[in-house]
Scaffold this active site. Sequence first.
Site, PDB file in Angstrom:
ATOM      1  N   ASP A  67      -1.647 -37.450   4.725  1.00 56.20           N
ATOM      2  CA  ASP A  67      -1.300 -37.098   3.083  1.00 56.20           C
ATOM      3  C   ASP A  67      -1.351 -38.393   2.207  1.00 56.20           C
ATOM      4  O   ASP A  67      -1.484 -39.594   3.056  1.00 56.20           O
ATOM      5  CB  ASP A  67       0.248 -36.569   2.992  1.00 56.20           C
ATOM      6  CG  ASP A  67       0.596 -36.241   1.626  1.00 56.20           C
ATOM      7  OD1 ASP A  67      -0.026 -35.461   0.871  1.00 56.20           O
ATOM      8  OD2 ASP A  67       1.743 -36.917   1.287  1.00 56.20           O
TER       9      ASP A  67
ATOM     10  N   ASP B 212       0.047 -38.797  -1.410  1.00 55.14           N
ATOM     11  CA  ASP B 212       0.903 -39.340  -2.219  1.00 55.14           C
ATOM     12  C   ASP B 212       2.240 -39.737  -1.656  1.00 55.14           C
ATOM     13  O   ASP B 212       2.760 -38.783  -0.820  1.00 55.14           O
ATOM     14  CB  ASP B 212       1.384 -38.346  -3.361  1.00 55.14           C
ATOM     15  CG  ASP B 212      -0.039 -38.209  -4.354  1.00 55.14           C
ATOM     16  OD1 ASP B 212      -0.856 -39.038  -4.433  1.00 55.14           O
ATOM     17  OD2 ASP B 212      -0.151 -37.133  -5.146  1.00 55.14           O
TER      18      ASP B 212
END
Length: 292
Positions: A39, A41
């Site tokens: 991922d 963020d």
Amino acid sequence: MATSSGPGPDLPPGSTGEDAPGAGRPAPPPPHRVAAFFDVDNTIIRGASSFHLARALYQREFFSTLDIVRFAVHQARYLLFGENKQQIDRIRSRALALIAGRSVAEVTAIGEEVYDTVLSLRIYPGTRRLLDEHLAAGHQVWLVSATPVEIGELIARRLGTTGALGTVAEHEDGFYTGRLVGDMMHGRAKAAGVRALAEREDIDLAASYAYGDSLNDVAMMEAVGHPCPINPDARLRRHAQDVGWPIREFRGRRRRVARSSVRTASWAGAAWAAALVLRSVRRAVDRRIARL
């Protein structure tokens, strides 16, 4: 100092003479590939990359102050009452409408500037080291994010990774149409994207790794044999402890502050939007008085 726990990538075992095919025997099939899925963020980059992109687009008048207010109201409603699919679809449609007719090259160029001036300075060193360890081990490394795929691929290129999976906004002749191709790369869509990629790339998911920071990444992490939350929020931390997943923490002593930063930033964003509206109204009134 940042701390970590849990397994990291293992270097592939070296081959020996015993592994070589004997005379007259066909060579064994190549092994399945191993990949690591990250991922973006709060896993690779501190904060929300989309916020910094949106701010740059606003500065270039891609959307209006009223649009900022609408998104701030939505964010405040989410913080108070949670979110449902209907709200997500409505906000998604509005966001796509804002870039309709804009050139892909223009948005990508703005993304390059945002990466150079902001995002590159917000990369967690611990996550960067982990990413580099996977690359050194010969693993594919993919970024998986709800951010537009053009921005995900830009970050992937700068980090030297294999590629990126992201939300795909339709474009024709180099200009966005305002429509989405498939679903947002969010939640279960991340897991579906990872499985489809594994099928195309002959990736062994049971031997692969996945890293994320929130419950939205659980489906993706469950798709691989080595799930590991990075900088998890409170809910993901509880889930990881319940199921026995290792946890890596790269926020150091400031992690308690970081846990509340998203909520704080959301309310700050709403206040900022309100301030913009008040300032705009005040300027309009001042101009009208000046004409009298």
